[in-house]
Design a protein around this motif. Structure first.
Motif, PDB file in Angstrom:
ATOM      1  N   SER A   8      59.910  17.306 151.667  1.00 56.91           N
ATOM      2  CA  SER A   8      61.170  17.363 152.386  1.00 56.91           C
ATOM      3  C   SER A   8      61.979  16.133 152.016  1.00 56.91           C
ATOM      4  CB  SER A   8      60.903  17.386 153.894  1.00 56.91           C
ATOM      5  OG  SER A   8      62.111  17.493 154.595  1.00 56.91           O
ATOM      6  N   GLU A  76      62.591  22.228 149.102  1.00 58.02           N
ATOM      7  CA  GLU A  76      61.127  22.290 149.125  1.00 58.02           C
ATOM      8  C   GLU A  76      60.500  21.276 148.171  1.00 58.02           C
ATOM      9  OE1 GLU A  76      59.009  24.229 150.994  1.00 58.02           O
ATOM     10  OE2 GLU A  76      60.810  24.745 152.117  1.00 58.02           O
ATOM     11  N   ASP A  79      61.663  15.032 147.417  1.00 55.68           N
ATOM     12  CA  ASP A  79      61.246  14.262 148.581  1.00 55.68           C
ATOM     13  C   ASP A  79      62.016  12.952 148.711  1.00 55.68           C
ATOM     14  OD1 ASP A  79      60.129  12.911 146.476  1.00 55.68           O
ATOM     15  OD2 ASP A  79      58.073  13.001 147.207  1.00 55.68           O
ATOM     16  N   HIS A 101      66.475  18.887 158.717  1.00 57.63           N
ATOM     17  CA  HIS A 101      66.588  17.823 157.724  1.00 57.63           C
ATOM     18  C   HIS A 101      67.562  16.751 158.221  1.00 57.63           C
ATOM     19  CE1 HIS A 101      64.427  19.818 154.432  1.00 57.63           C
ATOM     20  NE2 HIS A 101      64.985  20.937 154.849  1.00 57.63           N
TER      21      HIS A 101
END
Length: 179
Positions: A8, A76, A79, A101
């Motif tokens: 994420s 997905e 990061d 998010h």
């Protein structure tokens, strides 16, 4: 069989053209000690051509389909800091995917946004007879969508990229303290 690892982003940047996503993103990633990814760059890599060429050859609906898929994959896979194209929020599916998010909305006013973008041919939606009117209409249409998904909002007008990053970091720390 190996497990699929889901990542994420630490922050997702959104905002209109000229808000500073491509400038602020790498600086923010550097300060956070993570990587930077740009959805527009990912789209160009996936398609093997510039966004302006995608618009010219296939039109905006095709571009938006590709963009939506690339963003879904990026949310997905990445990061670090993930910067989205200015129109990404037009997709209801993308807006839904942004839930949960840290989404940083970089705002820019009409005058500053026009100064920063100029008449760039790399921005197909701003090309035309009256770029100022086009930019204003774009801001009017997208502003509610940016605010719908944003968890942090930072004004970039007349501020240095480092000042914008400082404000984002303070806002992130405040958000984390509230969780």
């Amino acid at each position: 069989m190996s497990a699929v690892t889901s990542h994420s982003p630490q922050a997702v940047l959104i905002g209109p053209p000229g808000s500073g996503k491509s400038t602020v993103g790498p600086l923010l990633a550097d300060r956070l000690g993570c990587g930077f990814a740009d959805a527009d760059t990912d789209v160009e890599a996936a398609e093997g051509r510039a966004i302006s060429d995608i618009f010219t050859e296939h039109g905006e609906p095709y571009f938006r389909e590709v963009e939506e898929r690339i963003i879904a994959e990026g949310l997905e896979r990445h990061d670090g800091v993930f910067s989205l194209g200015g129109g990404a929020v037009l997709s209801a599916a993308t807006r839904r995917r942004l839930a949960g998010h840290t989404v940083v909305f970089l705002t820019v006013g009409l005058t500053v946004g026009m100064r920063r973008t100029g008449l760039s041919t790399a921005r197909p939606l701003l090309a035309g007879v009256n770029p100022r009117a086009t930019f204003k209409a774009l801001l009017d249409e997208r502003m509610p969508l940016y605010r719908e998904v944003a968890t942090i909002e930072v004004d970039t007008d007349e501020r240095t990229p480092d000042e914008v990053v400082d404000e984002i970091l303070v806002a992130r720390k405040t958000q984390e303290g509230q969780r």
